[in-house]
Design a protein around this motif. Structure first.
Motif, PDB file in Angstrom:
ATOM      1  N   LYS A   1       5.898  -6.152   2.273  1.00 48.17           N
ATOM      2  CA  LYS A   1       4.852  -6.017   3.278  1.00 48.17           C
ATOM      3  C   LYS A   1       3.794  -4.912   2.534  1.00 48.17           C
ATOM      4  N   THR A   2       2.494  -5.348   2.179  1.00 47.29           N
ATOM      5  CA  THR A   2       1.636  -4.133   1.711  1.00 47.29           C
ATOM      6  C   THR A   2       0.681  -3.922   3.036  1.00 47.29           C
ATOM      7  N   PHE A   3       0.371  -2.698   3.197  1.00 43.70           N
ATOM      8  CA  PHE A   3      -0.509  -2.416   4.239  1.00 43.70           C
ATOM      9  C   PHE A   3      -1.084  -1.182   3.885  1.00 43.70           C
ATOM     10  N   THR A   4      -1.921  -0.589   4.823  1.00 45.83           N
ATOM     11  CA  THR A   4      -2.810   0.709   4.493  1.00 45.83           C
ATOM     12  C   THR A   4      -2.607   1.484   5.673  1.00 45.83           C
ATOM     13  N   ILE A   5      -2.878   2.632   5.468  1.00 46.14           N
ATOM     14  CA  ILE A   5      -2.805   3.968   6.328  1.00 46.14           C
ATOM     15  C   ILE A   5      -4.515   4.380   6.031  1.00 46.14           C
ATOM     16  N   VAL A   6      -5.172   4.722   6.885  1.00 45.98           N
ATOM     17  CA  VAL A   6      -6.758   5.074   6.859  1.00 45.98           C
ATOM     18  C   VAL A   6      -6.584   6.601   7.874  1.00 45.98           C
ATOM     19  N   VAL A   7      -7.255   7.825   7.068  1.00 52.60           N
ATOM     20  CA  VAL A   7      -7.186   8.922   7.883  1.00 52.60           C
ATOM     21  C   VAL A   7      -8.519   9.441   7.568  1.00 52.60           C
ATOM     22  N   THR A   8      -9.036   9.851   8.773  1.00 53.18           N
ATOM     23  CA  THR A   8     -10.396  10.514   8.905  1.00 53.18           C
ATOM     24  C   THR A   8     -10.182  12.014   9.309  1.00 53.18           C
ATOM     25  N   ALA A   9     -10.714  12.971   8.310  1.00 58.42           N
ATOM     26  CA  ALA A   9     -10.551  14.278   8.653  1.00 58.42           C
ATOM     27  C   ALA A   9     -11.775  15.187   8.545  1.00 58.42           C
ATOM     28  N   THR A  10     -11.942  16.242   9.663  1.00 56.27           N
ATOM     29  CA  THR A  10     -13.153  16.849   9.692  1.00 56.27           C
ATOM     30  C   THR A  10     -12.946  18.264   9.449  1.00 56.27           C
ATOM     31  N   ASP A  11     -13.808  19.006   9.094  1.00 58.76           N
ATOM     32  CA  ASP A  11     -13.771  20.497   9.003  1.00 58.76           C
ATOM     33  C   ASP A  11     -15.230  20.969   8.662  1.00 58.76           C
ATOM     34  N   ASP A  12     -15.765  22.153   9.233  1.00 60.36           N
ATOM     35  CA  ASP A  12     -16.963  22.471   9.047  1.00 60.36           C
ATOM     36  C   ASP A  12     -17.252  22.939   7.679  1.00 60.36           C
TER      37      ASP A  12
ATOM     38  N   VAL B   1     -13.587   8.729   0.835  1.00 56.49           N
ATOM     39  CA  VAL B   1     -15.237   8.436   1.106  1.00 56.49           C
ATOM     40  C   VAL B   1     -15.669   9.558   2.060  1.00 56.49           C
ATOM     41  N   ARG B   2     -16.525  10.332   1.223  1.00 57.99           N
ATOM     42  CA  ARG B   2     -17.142  11.392   2.004  1.00 57.99           C
ATOM     43  C   ARG B   2     -18.287  10.594   3.182  1.00 57.99           C
ATOM     44  N   GLN B   3     -17.961  10.787   4.174  1.00 58.20           N
ATOM     45  CA  GLN B   3     -18.885  10.261   5.275  1.00 58.20           C
ATOM     46  C   GLN B   3     -20.134  11.268   5.632  1.00 58.20           C
ATOM     47  N   SER B   4     -19.777  12.354   5.246  1.00 58.76           N
ATOM     48  CA  SER B   4     -20.958  13.430   5.717  1.00 58.76           C
ATOM     49  C   SER B   4     -20.317  14.866   5.133  1.00 58.76           C
ATOM     50  N   PHE B   5     -20.953  15.806   4.881  1.00 60.66           N
ATOM     51  CA  PHE B   5     -20.602  17.179   4.502  1.00 60.66           C
ATOM     52  C   PHE B   5     -19.596  17.589   5.165  1.00 60.66           C
ATOM     53  N   THR B   6     -18.958  17.241   6.285  1.00 60.80           N
ATOM     54  CA  THR B   6     -17.970  17.827   7.204  1.00 60.80           C
ATOM     55  C   THR B   6     -16.770  16.745   7.270  1.00 60.80           C
ATOM     56  N   THR B   7     -17.025  15.303   7.014  1.00 61.51           N
ATOM     57  CA  THR B   7     -16.260  14.525   7.333  1.00 61.51           C
ATOM     58  C   THR B   7     -15.827  13.528   6.112  1.00 61.51           C
ATOM     59  N   THR B   8     -14.532  13.312   5.924  1.00 60.62           N
ATOM     60  CA  THR B   8     -13.928  12.404   4.943  1.00 60.62           C
ATOM     61  C   THR B   8     -13.192  11.454   5.174  1.00 60.62           C
ATOM     62  N   THR B   9     -12.977   9.992   4.882  1.00 57.50           N
ATOM     63  CA  THR B   9     -12.262   9.151   4.987  1.00 57.50           C
ATOM     64  C   THR B   9     -11.508   8.557   3.937  1.00 57.50           C
ATOM     65  N   CYS B  10     -10.085   8.933   3.997  1.00 60.05           N
ATOM     66  CA  CYS B  10      -9.237   8.539   2.924  1.00 60.05           C
ATOM     67  C   CYS B  10      -8.451   7.173   3.309  1.00 60.05           C
ATOM     68  N   THR B  11      -8.084   6.280   2.291  1.00 65.86           N
ATOM     69  CA  THR B  11      -7.194   4.908   2.536  1.00 65.86           C
ATOM     70  C   THR B  11      -6.110   4.931   1.510  1.00 65.86           C
ATOM     71  N   TRP B  12      -4.972   4.813   2.093  1.00 65.98           N
ATOM     72  CA  TRP B  12      -3.919   4.691   1.087  1.00 65.98           C
ATOM     73  C   TRP B  12      -3.246   3.376   1.194  1.00 65.98           C
ATOM     74  N   THR B  13      -2.612   2.797   0.203  1.00 66.21           N
ATOM     75  CA  THR B  13      -1.918   1.747   0.296  1.00 66.21           C
ATOM     76  C   THR B  13      -0.261   1.844   0.225  1.00 66.21           C
ATOM     77  N   LEU B  14       0.319   1.339   1.052  1.00 67.40           N
ATOM     78  CA  LEU B  14       1.732   1.448   1.200  1.00 67.40           C
ATOM     79  C   LEU B  14       2.431   0.305   1.105  1.00 67.40           C
ATOM     80  N   LYS B  15       3.629   0.093   0.605  1.00 64.72           N
ATOM     81  CA  LYS B  15       4.465  -0.953   0.691  1.00 64.72           C
ATOM     82  C   LYS B  15       6.089  -0.784   1.364  1.00 64.72           C
TER      83      LYS B  15
END
Length: 224
Positions: free
Chosen positions: A17-28, A64-78
């Motif tokens: 089974k292949t699936f993703t985990i998407v994490v969004t992190a924010t810092d000033d 992917v940088r959504q803005s200066f403070t926020t980035t969203t990262c996607t990983w593929t896991l199995k």
């Protein structure tokens, strides 16, 4: 954090089974790309290790940088049903731990950033007989509810589970529940009903905390 698009992770006995985990992190100060990382596990052990553990193949993921403070990262896991689950006790809720590093050195770890269900795949069969049958005569509907076993790598009967017997009359669009029956010690089903009209019989299982819901194919019965 979003795991597998918000859906349960369902494993059989052989297919990966292949699936993703998407994490969004924010810092000033913004998030340092490549320094965010998730780990998925079933339960901790006394020695500090984890029972059932899945990590991404690509540690950096795709960010992917959504803005200066926020980035969203996607990983593929199995997940391989013969490796990561380890045994049937890991079916159910898993936890995802995540951490992120900001550009100014701020560091944040969340031990329980998300929860996800990892379930043993289920199968359900149906057979209505006799076919054809005279009107108002008794129809016997048999079937079997099975689920993946992560220790034998086969499908085994799911015992003592409630399953609905449903019927859809020919020319209509809705299945109606006729009765609820229970699987025996080997997962087998057997129920009887009256043959009142041409139509389709099926079984439907609502699922449990370790096993997903499943509905059988429909078996058509002709009234003579």
């Amino acid at each position: 954090m979003v795991v597998n698009g918000g859906k349960d992770i369902v494993l059989g006995t052989t297919a990966v089974k292949t699936f993703t985990i998407v994490v969004t992190a924010t810092d000033d100060s913004g998030i340092e790309v490549g320094k965010t990382f998730p780990v998925m596990w079933n339960r901790p052990l006394a020695n500090g290790d984890y029972y059932g553990l899945v990590i991404p193949d690509d540690i950096e993921g795709k960010c992917v940088r959504q803005s200066f403070t926020t980035t969203t990262c996607t990983w593929t896991l199995k997940m391989h049903p013969r490796i990561e689950p380890q045994d049937n006790t890991t079916a159910g809720t898993w936890t995802v731990t995540a951490y992120a590093l900001a550009n100014d050195g701020d560091y944040y770890t969340k031990d329980s950033a998300a929860k996800a269900k990892v379930l043993r795949n289920s199968k359900l069969t149906v057979n209505a007989s006799p076919e054809p049958v005279k009107k108002n005569k008794t129809i016997t509907v048999t079937g079997a509810l099975t689920r993946a076993d992560w220790q034998t790598y086969k499908y085994g009967g799911y015992a003592k589970q409630p399953v609905k017997l449903q019927f859809k009359e020919k020319g209509t669009s809705t299945f109606k529940t006729l009765k609820t029956t229970t699987t025996d010690s080997k997962g087998n089903l057997k129920a009887t009903t009256k043959a009142t009209a041409d139509g389709y019989f099926r079984y439907s299982f609502a699922g449990t905390s370790t096993t997903p819901a499943v509905t059988s194919a429909a078996d058509y019965v002709d009234i003579k």
